[in-house]
Motif scaffolding. Structure first.
Motif, PDB file in Angstrom:
ATOM      1  N   ALA A   2     -13.248  10.927  59.315  1.00  0.00           N
ATOM      2  CA  ALA A   2     -12.149  11.729  58.694  1.00  0.00           C
ATOM      3  C   ALA A   2     -11.571  11.224  57.460  1.00  0.00           C
ATOM      4  N   SER A   3     -10.911  11.909  56.318  1.00  0.00           N
ATOM      5  CA  SER A   3     -10.065  11.453  56.002  1.00  0.00           C
ATOM      6  C   SER A   3      -8.088  11.498  56.139  1.00  0.00           C
ATOM      7  N   LEU A   4      -7.657  11.009  55.781  1.00  0.00           N
ATOM      8  CA  LEU A   4      -5.958  11.068  55.883  1.00  0.00           C
ATOM      9  C   LEU A   4      -5.992  12.575  55.037  1.00  0.00           C
ATOM     10  N   PHE A   5      -6.586  12.851  54.636  1.00  0.00           N
ATOM     11  CA  PHE A   5      -6.033  14.102  53.588  1.00  0.00           C
ATOM     12  C   PHE A   5      -6.768  14.807  54.078  1.00  0.00           C
ATOM     13  N   GLU A   6      -7.614  15.128  55.162  1.00  0.00           N
ATOM     14  CA  GLU A   6      -7.961  16.431  55.730  1.00  0.00           C
ATOM     15  C   GLU A   6      -7.308  17.257  56.642  1.00  0.00           C
ATOM     16  N   ASN A  17      -2.929  18.099  55.547  1.00  0.00           N
ATOM     17  CA  ASN A  17      -3.526  16.844  55.797  1.00  0.00           C
ATOM     18  C   ASN A  17      -2.821  16.299  57.105  1.00  0.00           C
ATOM     19  N   ARG A  18      -3.595  14.630  56.759  1.00  0.00           N
ATOM     20  CA  ARG A  18      -3.012  13.811  58.079  1.00  0.00           C
ATOM     21  C   ARG A  18      -1.985  12.923  57.943  1.00  0.00           C
ATOM     22  N   GLN A 306      -5.888   4.606  57.229  1.00  0.00           N
ATOM     23  CA  GLN A 306      -6.751   5.227  57.395  1.00  0.00           C
ATOM     24  C   GLN A 306      -7.674   4.160  57.737  1.00  0.00           C
ATOM     25  N   ASP A 310     -10.294   6.227  60.613  1.00  0.00           N
ATOM     26  CA  ASP A 310     -11.769   5.507  60.771  1.00  0.00           C
ATOM     27  C   ASP A 310     -12.394   5.148  61.900  1.00  0.00           C
ATOM     28  N   ALA A 334      -2.719   9.850  47.918  1.00  0.00           N
ATOM     29  CA  ALA A 334      -3.864  10.398  47.844  1.00  0.00           C
ATOM     30  C   ALA A 334      -4.030   9.421  46.379  1.00  0.00           C
TER      31      ALA A 334
END
Length: 364
Positions: A2-6, A17-18, A306, A310, A334
């Motif tokens: 996963a991305s921090l921006f999903e 976002n997260r 991140q 991860d 981002a």
């Protein structure tokens, strides 16, 4: 990975976002009455690009107040003030949670018409809080020895949280977060060094955790589990509380809260307050104990957030001081843009300076 921006589902809401905004005491409410105001509305709207805004600690009752100019959520005027904030945040596309707060012994008799603050137990401890000085500016003063809550007073405290939850719903919040961290009332009951009771709320860990869990159940009953989160700080020294059994207590509470299907568990790590960085072994144990989403907060930057995302050790990260100084923080992270430095001298109390005057990237 996963991305921090999903996007992320946190109970009943789905965040864009997260990058969450951590709860941040700023002491700008209108007095008398501790009412949220237009300046606070501007502050939260500026930061509405966060995946979720978590409000500053908001006292559930007059007894729960411990710092000057902090907002409440127990009067009609406060609910109306918060409604103006939440409506504006929603219009800007954001989500916002109310953090429900009772400071317990981290208070001063001047807030309570000369009465002592309450706690799990009586006993001197070293801590200070913030009152208005003779010059009108924030002044740090020693906290007095509190009085212990009587057994027959505890249902009233639980009811205060339940009523505050109903008020938060009326005020338009998307979620509530119970503040069970940082040496405040629920943490004072949980911690072995501040809870010396010998009744059903003291002694073994199961008893010391009873109030936090009773409050959680009352809040869930007033709304629903998927609209409720709890913040804990199991390791570290906060507001005169140094729990020698904190690690064990954190895992116990995480397991019990996990059985309730809450929106998320919010872990406040000790390094933001000068403590050691939390190790990954404890993070893994917490993940095993709590099956729901975990939000990490502490001395986070993009790389730390991140890495832990991860590794599957957190599902989102809450940022504090960097969000104070950067209302557009998700975009800056981002796009790799430079960050405004925060100005600590204006963190607590005052007006727009150091509050709503931080520019977005590229603004004049």
């Amino acid at each position: 990975m996963a991305s921090l921006f999903e996007p992320l589902s946190l109970g009943a809401v789905r965040t864009e976002n997260r990058v969450l905004m951590a709860p941040l005491t700023r002491m700008r409410a209108t007095v008398p009455g501790d009412v949220p105001n237009d300046l606070m509305r501007e502050y939260y709207v500026q930061r509405a690009s966060a995946g979720l805004l978590i409000s500053e600690g908001t006292q559930v009752s007059p007894e729960g107040k411990g710092y000057m100019d902090t907002p409440g959520i127990h009067s009609d005027e406060q609910v109306a003030g918060w409604r103006r904030v939440t409506d504006a945040v929603h219009e800007a596309g954001g989500l916002i949670a109310a953090q429900l707060w009772h400071v317990g012994r981290v208070s001063h008799e001047s807030f309570h018409d000369g009465a002592l603050p309450v706690s799990a137990s009586a006993g001197p401890y070293r801590n200070r809080t913030t009152v208005r000085g003779e010059d009108g500016r924030p002044t740090r003063v020693a906290c007095p020895v509190p009085r212990p809550l009587d057994l027959d007073e505890i249902p009233r405290v639980v009811e205060d949280y339940r009523r505050a939850t109903l008020n938060a719903r009326e005020a338009g919040f998307d979620l509530v977060e119970i503040h069970g961290a940082h040496g405040y009332l629920l943490h004072q009951f949980l911690a072995a060094d501040s809870n010396l009771r010998v009744d059903a709320y003291g002694g073994p860990l199961e008893n010391r955790a009873r109030l936090m869990l009773e409050v959680t159940d009352a809040v869930v009953d007033a709304w629903s589990a998927d609209r409720v989160a709890v913040r804990i700080s199991p390791i570290g020294s906060f507001n005169g509380t140094e729990d020698p059994e904190g690690a064990e207590a954190g895992l116990y509470v995480a397991r019990e809260l996990g059985r309730r299907g809450l929106a998320f568990l919010h872990l406040s790590e000790p390094d933001w307050a000068g403590g050691p960085e939390l190790d990954d072994d404890y993070r893994r144990a917490l993940r095993e104990a709590h099956p729901g989403p975990i939000v990490g907060a502490g001395n986070y930057d993009l790389a730390k957030a991140q890495r832990l995302l991860d590794a599957g050790l957190v599902d989102a990260a809450a940022f504090g001081r960097s969000f104070i100084a950067n209302p557009d923080l998700p975009r800056r992270l981002a796009e790799g843009l430079p960050l405004n430095p925060p100005r600590p001298e204006s963190f607590y109390g005052g007006d727009a300076e150091g509050y709503t005057d931080y520019p977005e990237h590229g603004a004049a």
